[in-house]
Scaffold this motif. Structure first.
Motif, PDB file in Angstrom:
ATOM      1  N   UNK A 189      -4.441  21.923   1.105  1.00 52.47           N
ATOM      2  CA  UNK A 189      -5.408  23.013   1.314  1.00 52.47           C
ATOM      3  C   UNK A 189      -4.799  24.122   2.158  1.00 52.47           C
ATOM      4  N   UNK A 190      -4.049  23.720   3.220  1.00 50.11           N
ATOM      5  CA  UNK A 190      -3.381  24.732   4.034  1.00 50.11           C
ATOM      6  C   UNK A 190      -2.345  25.505   3.248  1.00 50.11           C
ATOM      7  N   UNK A 191      -1.564  24.781   2.431  1.00 47.71           N
ATOM      8  CA  UNK A 191      -0.569  25.468   1.599  1.00 47.71           C
ATOM      9  C   UNK A 191      -1.232  26.392   0.582  1.00 47.71           C
ATOM     10  N   UNK A 192      -2.363  25.942   0.011  1.00 47.27           N
ATOM     11  CA  UNK A 192      -3.090  26.791  -0.946  1.00 47.27           C
ATOM     12  C   UNK A 192      -3.645  28.025  -0.259  1.00 47.27           C
ATOM     13  N   UNK A 193      -4.128  27.852   0.988  1.00 42.82           N
ATOM     14  CA  UNK A 193      -4.643  29.008   1.734  1.00 42.82           C
ATOM     15  C   UNK A 193      -3.528  30.002   2.013  1.00 42.82           C
ATOM     16  N   UNK A 197      -3.280  33.695   0.378  1.00 43.58           N
ATOM     17  CA  UNK A 197      -3.166  34.861   1.252  1.00 43.58           C
ATOM     18  C   UNK A 197      -1.985  35.734   0.838  1.00 43.58           C
ATOM     19  N   UNK A 198      -0.857  35.074   0.507  1.00 48.52           N
ATOM     20  CA  UNK A 198       0.325  35.828   0.075  1.00 48.52           C
ATOM     21  C   UNK A 198       0.099  36.493  -1.281  1.00 48.52           C
ATOM     22  N   UNK A 203      -3.982  42.717  -3.426  1.00 49.39           N
ATOM     23  CA  UNK A 203      -5.403  42.989  -3.669  1.00 49.39           C
ATOM     24  C   UNK A 203      -6.063  43.521  -2.408  1.00 49.39           C
ATOM     25  N   UNK A 204      -5.695  42.943  -1.241  1.00 47.87           N
ATOM     26  CA  UNK A 204      -6.261  43.433   0.016  1.00 47.87           C
ATOM     27  C   UNK A 204      -5.795  44.864   0.295  1.00 47.87           C
ATOM     28  N   UNK A 205      -4.512  45.127   0.000  1.00 48.32           N
ATOM     29  CA  UNK A 205      -4.027  46.500   0.190  1.00 48.32           C
ATOM     30  C   UNK A 205      -4.776  47.458  -0.724  1.00 48.32           C
ATOM     31  N   UNK A 206      -4.997  47.028  -1.958  1.00 51.20           N
ATOM     32  CA  UNK A 206      -5.738  47.867  -2.895  1.00 51.20           C
ATOM     33  C   UNK A 206      -7.165  48.081  -2.413  1.00 51.20           C
ATOM     34  N   UNK A 222      -0.924  54.421  -3.456  1.00 49.68           N
ATOM     35  CA  UNK A 222      -0.680  53.138  -2.807  1.00 49.68           C
ATOM     36  C   UNK A 222       0.738  52.684  -3.138  1.00 49.68           C
ATOM     37  N   UNK A 223       1.378  52.107  -2.143  1.00 46.97           N
ATOM     38  CA  UNK A 223       2.725  51.594  -2.374  1.00 46.97           C
ATOM     39  C   UNK A 223       2.668  50.397  -3.312  1.00 46.97           C
ATOM     40  N   UNK A 224       3.604  50.360  -4.258  1.00 47.28           N
ATOM     41  CA  UNK A 224       3.638  49.291  -5.259  1.00 47.28           C
ATOM     42  C   UNK A 224       4.631  48.231  -4.820  1.00 47.28           C
ATOM     43  N   UNK A 225       4.159  46.976  -4.770  1.00 46.45           N
ATOM     44  CA  UNK A 225       5.014  45.848  -4.429  1.00 46.45           C
ATOM     45  C   UNK A 225       5.174  44.967  -5.678  1.00 46.45           C
TER      46      UNK A 225
END
Length: 472
Positions: A189-193, A197-198, A203-206, A222-225
């Motif tokens: 679950x921690x690894x999935x979180x 997040x990564x 999406x958060x930047x957008x 917006x900067x594209x990664x």
């Protein structure tokens, strides 16, 4: 009842999940899936291990019972002299049951073995073996029975041993599975979180960029990664921002230009109206001047109405909502020519039209072609000739005017742009802008230039429809 309970459970889980962020939803769903997998695998492992240990124990107990049968057969009544001490540290219990159901026990044995149908069946058939778990004073024993024959009598030797060691082993296994499963669930679950997040960082930047646009009204890209799907989404959003910025700039420019252009006829009309009001009080205008002023007002109203109409035609996007249909561009051009002929009765039109199927809106295309012809009529000399040719989706209109100055060609289709030669001619400066706007909406192009024989040349191109493809 079960179905109602299941519906309530699903609704509760749905409310719990819907109230979380997307990354927490992914982490929770991953944790639930891992927990279900751990539960299934752990249960299967526990059951398999328990079954395997019981099978091994049964084999061992059967071997002990078979060894004991050789001693018991010496004297069935006293079980060959066996005693509780002889059974060792396993606290085993030994008994014999005859085919008639008579049971003999080891003398001094604390717990008494009770024969069931399985043990009696082994004694009567004198073959096979049986194994089952029994309870004695709150403690679980594993009891097996093997056949024994003494002279003509059939017996079954029963041997039981406590399951303390097996239960301790299974208990340890259960603790290990539980702890390992919980650690696996928490770790996964921690690894999935962390992974969610990564992954959801773009999406958060957008989302922050959209919020910044709504709060600050700044259309910054917006900067594209990366080049993944989220990168493509960011690129599409940047394209939308650029289009919105361009549309906003065009709107501001249109408002500024329209305000400037509308001010001139309004100022002139206001002056003439004030002059007429003053004449009503003082009668200062000479005879016939009042009619001239009213004529100027009517002309200015006509100019004002034409300007407003062109602005409306240029700014609205009705052609984007209207479905394009198959039409013949030659017929649209003929309709526009009939209008232009009425406006230039002394002009001659040299026309050569080839049937050209295109997809478009007839009304807006006719207006665009009419604007080009009106421009040719306006700048052609009296008794001049306007040449109109339509071939392979290309409409060419050539007049016999003075042509277009080279410095004016790049701006000829801009809104409200009027060259020095056209400043004293009637018009709003929007006709050619409407042409460019309409042609681009139909996927075509329009260019302006000068003909080698003199006069201006306008070339309008539209994509031609292959009828065989259209009606397949």
């Amino acid at each position: 009842m079960i179905w109602s309970w299941w519906i309530r459970l699903r609704r509760g889980i749905g409310r719990l999940v819907s109230g979380q962020s997307l990354q927490w939803r992914l982490a929770l769903l991953t944790g639930v899936c891992v927990a279900a997998s751990v539960a299934v695998v752990g249960t299967a492992s526990f059951v398999t291990t328990r079954w395997s240990l019981l099978e091994q124990l049964d084999e061992e107990l059967v071997q002990v019972a078979q060894n004991a049968s050789s001693t018991v057969s010496l004297n069935v009544a006293t079980l060959g002299g066996l005693s509780p001490d002889a059974l060792g540290s396993y606290r085993g219990l030994v008994g014999v049951v005859s085919a008639r159901g008579t049971i003999n026990q080891v003398p001094g044995q604390r717990e008494m073995l009770h024969a069931g149908p399985e043990e009696i069946a082994v004694a009567r058939l004198n073959s096979g073996s049986s194994a089952r778990s029994v309870e004695f004073e709150g403690q679980t024993y594993r009891m097996v029975s093997v056949p024994m024959q003494v002279e003509d009598e059939y017996y079954a030797v029963m041997y039981a041993r406590p399951l303390t060691s097996l239960e301790a082993t299974l208990g340890s296994l259960w603790v290990v599975l539980l702890v390992a499963g919980m650690l696996g669930i928490l770790t996964t679950t921690g690894a999935a979180l962390w992974a969610a997040r990564a992954v959801l960082a773009p999406v958060r930047r957008l989302s922050r960029a959209v919020k910044a646009v709504t709060q600050t009204d700044q259309l910054n890209p917006i900067r594209i990664y990366g080049r993944d799907d989220l990168g493509e989404l960011t690129k599409s959003f940047n394209t939308m921002l650029r289009s919105l910025q361009q549309s906003r700039e065009q709107q501001r420019q249109l408002i500024a230009d329209a305000g400037h252009e509308l001010r001139t006829p309004l100022t002139s009309m206001r002056t003439n109206v004030e002059l007429l009001l003053a004449d009503d009080k003082s009668g200062m205008l000479p005879e016939g001047a009042r009619s001239e002023v009213l004529g100027d007002v009517a002309a200015q109203l006509g100019e004002f109405s034409a300007l407003v109409g062109d602005l409306v035609a240029l700014t609205r996007d009705d052609h984007l909502q209207r479905p394009h249909e198959l039409l013949d561009m030659a017929e649209v051009t003929e309709s526009a020519l009939s209008r232009a002929a009425r406006r230039g009765p002394n002009l001659r039109f040299d026309v050569a039209l080839e049937s050209t199927p295109v997809m478009g809106d007839a009304s807006t295309l006719e207006r665009a072609i009419t604007n080009l012809l009106d421009n040719a009529v306006k700048f052609s000399p009296p008794d001049g000739t306007i040449r109109v040719f339509l071939m392979d989706g290309t409409l060419t209109i050539i007049d016999q005017g003075q042509g277009i100055e080279e410095e004016d060609l790049p701006n000829i289709f801009d809104r409200f742009y009027r060259s020095d030669k056209a400043r004293n001619t009637p018009g709003t400066g929007l006709g050619l802008s409407i042409v460019a706007h309409t042609v681009e909406a139909h996927g075509g192009s329009v260019k302006a230039g000068n003909d080698p024989d003199g006069g201006a040349r306008f070339t309008l191109r539209l994509p031609v429809v292959e009828l065989s493809e259209q009606y397949e």
